[in-house]
Design a protein around this motif. Structure first.
Motif: not given
Length: 430
Positions: A160-176
């Motif tokens: 969950a830790d890595l998955g949550f950080r990657l979710l946040l990073r992907i949202l940021k990377a694609h301006s969601v």
């Protein structure tokens, strides 16, 4: 779930691990013997993915989505698995540390703060729920196949830790863009992981609500009372630097510009009030513990208040140019209650002095000034300054009285830790 030996917010002041690496566009492996671009958590994250059953193409999709496809290991002639192995080798797992023990010093036992107990299944379900809430937005914004399914697998198999950080990073990377309620949920979910707030906040597009000084989205003190605390025992920087720090000190849950808007409203109320210059001067000196006298700058108290207001306007022009300050209603219904609490300490105020060894402010004089603020300006501002003056006086409080302050603070809408600034002076009723 395995927690690090120290909370993440102690080790890192921004995003970290593979999610932080993606944010820095630094996917290339570090040179042997050189300074690595990354941190120890990159190795931990790499091992989490390598130990999962995720196929290479899924791992590659996950990384490319987080990195905005800026660095592709395949383009460098490497498989994504060998690339992750390179990071794992660059940052091998550290040896286990000895269990921490209590330290006894001068008959006092120091106990470290209790850390949250993380249950992987519960945290995984919570992160998966957040992925589901933004599923449609992710599918539209990320030009990679099956990104939602890929993220879900990463959470299920790499944690969950890595998955949550990657979710946040992907949202940021694609301006969601996420709404305020979703952002607040991200902040809430980050707290048991012990991230610094920058992991969520930095670069995330949030649909902030319009500025409203009446909103109470902060946990601590705010406005003019918070500013006075910055000048108590003040040593570093110039007065203007301290003002700008206060005007820019938006809480992580506040719309940008909120700190300046609230401070401007407080100062505007004081300038428009019938309080005399001497009263305003005493109010400032009492609340800031005589830590700064405006006449050191060659200005009087009203000029000082005007300077505070101008710094707030500068901040608002930068962060919320469409904002137009308008005075909001005061909580007149709580005036009598605040006055009762203030008058209940009349004798204690009379027996104390703020900074008694340096042109101090008698407690009785401070109490009279606070009564004028409560009755003639704003009971909310008056109560906040009352708490500041209690701190300046080192006033002992019974548990019963402190509980009343907490209840009154809740009625004003204060955050969880606002009133606790005086809890060091609580005396047990036992």
């Amino acid at each position: 779930m395995t927690q690090p030996d120290e909370p993440y917010y102690v080790m890192y002041d921004d995003d970290f691990g593979l999610s932080g690496l993606a944010g820095r566009a630094g996917g290339a492996l570090p040179l042997p013997g050189g300074d690595a671009e990354g941190d120890e958590q990159v190795g931990e994250d790499a091992r989490s993915l390598l130990e999962s059953s995720l196929p290479d193409e899924t791992l590659r999709t996950l990384w490319l989505a987080a990195d905005r496809e800026r660095f592709d290991p395949a383009a460098e002639g490497a498989s994504v698995r060998s690339w992750l192995q390179g990071w794992s080798q660059a940052y091998p797992a550290p040896p286990p540390k000895r269990p921490k023990t209590f330290v006894k010093y001068r008959s006092t036992m120091f106990v470290e703060p209790r850390r949250p107990v993380l249950v992987e299944e519960e945290m995984r379900d919570a992160v998966l729920a957040e992925i589901g809430a933004v599923e449609a937005d992710l599918a539209r914004a990320v030009p990679l196949p099956d990104i939602v399914a890929v993220l879900r697998r990463a959470v299920a198999e790499a944690g969950a830790d890595l998955g949550f950080r990657l979710l946040l990073r992907i949202l940021k990377a694609h301006s969601v863009r996420v709404d305020k309620a979703r952002y607040d949920r991200f902040i809430e979910l980050s707290e048991p992981f012990e991230y610094c707030f920058a992991v969520v906040q930095d670069d995330l597009e949030v649909a902030w609500p319009p500025l409203d000084p009446a909103r109470r989205d902060c946990d601590w003190d705010f406005g003019f009372s918070e500013l006075t605390g910055r000048f108590a025992h003040w040593y570093d920087g110039t007065a203007d630097e301290r003002l700008r720090d206060a005007a820019g000190a938006d809480d992580v849950r506040q719309s940008p510009g909120s700190a300046a808007a609230v401070l401007l409203e407080d100062v505007t109320r004081l300038l428009a009030s019938p309080l005399s210059d001497d009263t305003l001067t005493t109010l400032w000196l009492a609340a800031c513990e005589c830590g700064f006298q405006p006449d050191r700058l060659g200005i009087d108290v009203r000029q000082w208040l005007e300077r505070i207001a101008e710094v707030c306007r500068e901040r608002l022009r930068e962060t919320a140019p469409a904002y137009r300050p308008t005075p909001g209603p005061v909580r007149a219904d709580l005036t009598d209650e605040v006055l009762r609490e203030l008058r209940d300490l009349e004798a204690e105020f009379a027996s104390r002095t703020i900074q008694p060894h340096w042109q101090g402010i008698p407690g009785a004089v401070a109490a009279q000034v606070l009564e004028q603020v409560v009755a003639q300006v704003d009971p909310d501002l008056g109560f906040r300054l009352f708490l500041r003056v209690l701190l300046a006086l080192g006033m002992p409080l019974t548990e019963e009285r402190y509980a009343r302050y907490q209840a009154l603070g809740e009625r004003f809408g204060y955050g969880e830790f606002h009133v606790s600034l005086v809890d060091g002076y609580i005396q047990s009723d036992l």
